[in-house]
Design an enzyme around this catalytic site. Structure first.
Site, PDB file in Angstrom:
ATOM      1  N   GLY A 130      36.845  59.334  85.980  1.00  0.00           N
ATOM      2  CA  GLY A 130      36.439  58.795  87.192  1.00  0.00           C
ATOM      3  C   GLY A 130      37.502  57.332  87.079  1.00  0.00           C
ATOM      4  O   GLY A 130      38.941  57.609  87.353  1.00  0.00           O
ATOM      5  N   GLY A 174      38.599  50.990  81.271  1.00  0.00           N
ATOM      6  CA  GLY A 174      38.328  51.019  80.748  1.00  0.00           C
ATOM      7  C   GLY A 174      39.375  50.426  79.897  1.00  0.00           C
ATOM      8  O   GLY A 174      38.851  51.620  77.839  1.00  0.00           O
ATOM      9  N   GLU A 209      44.868  58.374  79.918  1.00  0.00           N
ATOM     10  CA  GLU A 209      44.350  59.220  81.085  1.00  0.00           C
ATOM     11  C   GLU A 209      44.907  59.770  81.657  1.00  0.00           C
ATOM     12  O   GLU A 209      45.345  60.795  82.259  1.00  0.00           O
ATOM     13  CB  GLU A 209      44.030  58.200  81.831  1.00  0.00           C
ATOM     14  N   THR A 211      37.701  58.601  81.107  1.00  0.00           N
ATOM     15  CA  THR A 211      36.394  57.985  80.329  1.00  0.00           C
ATOM     16  C   THR A 211      36.450  56.868  80.647  1.00  0.00           C
ATOM     17  O   THR A 211      36.574  56.700  82.086  1.00  0.00           O
ATOM     18  CB  THR A 211      37.818  57.084  79.476  1.00  0.00           C
ATOM     19  N   LYS A 269      33.223  52.779  94.620  1.00  0.00           N
ATOM     20  CA  LYS A 269      33.994  53.607  94.278  1.00  0.00           C
ATOM     21  C   LYS A 269      35.678  53.748  95.386  1.00  0.00           C
ATOM     22  O   LYS A 269      36.742  53.453  95.480  1.00  0.00           O
ATOM     23  CB  LYS A 269      34.270  54.310  92.890  1.00  0.00           C
TER      24      LYS A 269
HETATM   25  C1  5RP Z   1      38.727  53.647  82.194  1.00  0.00           C
HETATM   26  C2  5RP Z   1      38.701  54.323  83.712  1.00  0.00           C
HETATM   27  C3  5RP Z   1      37.138  54.859  84.134  1.00  0.00           C
HETATM   28  O1  5RP Z   1      37.651  56.346  84.851  1.00  0.00           O
HETATM   29  C4  5RP Z   1      37.898  53.731  85.507  1.00  0.00           C
HETATM   30  O2  5RP Z   1      37.264  52.285  84.745  1.00  0.00           O
HETATM   31  C5  5RP Z   1      36.035  53.876  85.732  1.00  0.00           C
HETATM   32  O3  5RP Z   1      34.557  54.181  84.542  1.00  0.00           O
HETATM   33  P1  5RP Z   1      33.378  53.806  85.311  1.00  0.00           P
HETATM   34  O4  5RP Z   1      33.225  55.478  85.424  1.00  0.00           O
HETATM   35  O5  5RP Z   1      32.365  53.634  83.882  1.00  0.00           O
HETATM   36  O6  5RP Z   1      33.323  53.296  86.163  1.00  0.00           O
HETATM   37  O7  5RP Z   1      39.589  53.976  84.459  1.00  0.00           O
HETATM   38  O8  5RP Z   1      40.175  53.744  81.853  1.00  0.00           O
END
Ligand code: 5RP
Length: 226
Positions: A85, A100, A106, A31, A124
């Site tokens: 991600g 998210g 996940e 997600t 990251k």
């Molecule tokens: C959602 C997550 C996403 O993988 C994490 O927040 C990274 O998101 P993005 O690709 O929008 O930076 O853990 O729960």
């Protein structure tokens, strides 16, 4: 040298992740905004996979809109690969996830998969986890007690709001975002917090760490393996 925007970097790793999708096999899908790029890329090979197991309502809707079948996790066996991600990833493949709010599903899909391929841009990558607030999905009636437990370990927990009211996850629960933690041993931290009554899932992914990270940098996509 071309300078990429963050959005272009996400597109790069989203496309690069296609090479880890096993033709003929169902793929686990995470997600977030980076995964959305992967889903868009996955549509180009939808005729070569039966479909996906999704980690959120948002990803399910995006997959289905592109004509990719979404399977219930209970109706399929072990998955070859899970693509997702991260909010932070360290040099061992340990991650903070849940920005998210999809951390519980996940972690479930990651646990059902043989290989976790993390897709992220270079912002990251961290030397130690914990600058990004650690998301923790909690049963609402435990919020105050868990806030005090985090406080006792030096953290500050804040209830995540959306439009002024507590955010409700796909599982009907709430999220605490915890700052100020020293996560020197992510495996031990995840194990400890998971045991607290009222914790649904802690957003440290150490037991379900990444085996591969596709990291988008100014020089292109780097492949890190753990
Ligand atoms: C959602 C997550 C996403 O993988 C994490 O927040 C990274 O998101 P993005 O690709 O929008 O930076 O853990 O729960």
């Amino acid at each position: 040298m071309k300078t990429y925007t963050q959005d272009e970097l996400k597109t790069l790793v989203g496309q690069a992740a296609l090479q880890y999708v096993v033709p003929g096999e169902i793929v686990g899908v995470g997600t977030g905004s980076t995964v959305n790029k992967f889903i868009d890329a996955l549509a180009t090979m939808k005729g070569r996979i039966p479909g996906a197991v999704s980690s959120s309502t948002a990803s399910t809707l995006r997959l289905q809109a592109l004509g990719i079948q979404v399977f219930d996790a209970n109706d399929v066996g072990e998955l070859a690969v899970y693509i997702d991600g991260a909010d932070e990833i360290d040099g061992r493949g340990y991650m903070i996830k849940g920005g998210g709010a999809a951390l519980t599903r996940e972690k479930i899909v990651a646990a059902q998969s043989r290989r976790f391929v993390c897709i992220a841009d270079a912002s990251k990558l961290v030397s130690a986890l914990g600058k990004f607030p650690v998301p923790v999905e909690v049963i609402p009636m435990a919020t105050q007690r868990l806030t005090r437990q985090f406080s006792a370990m030096g953290g500050t927990a804040t209830l995540r709001l959306r439009d002024g009211v507590p955010l409700v996850t796909d599982n009907g629960q709430h999220i605490l975002d915890v700052t100020g933690l020293q996560i020197t041993d992510p495996l031990a931290f995840e194990t400890q917090v998971n045991q607290w009554p009222g914790v649904v899932t802690v957003g440290v992914f150490a037991h379900q760490k990444a085996q591969v990270c596709l990291l988008a940098t100014a020089d292109g996509v780097q492949v890190l393996t753990y």
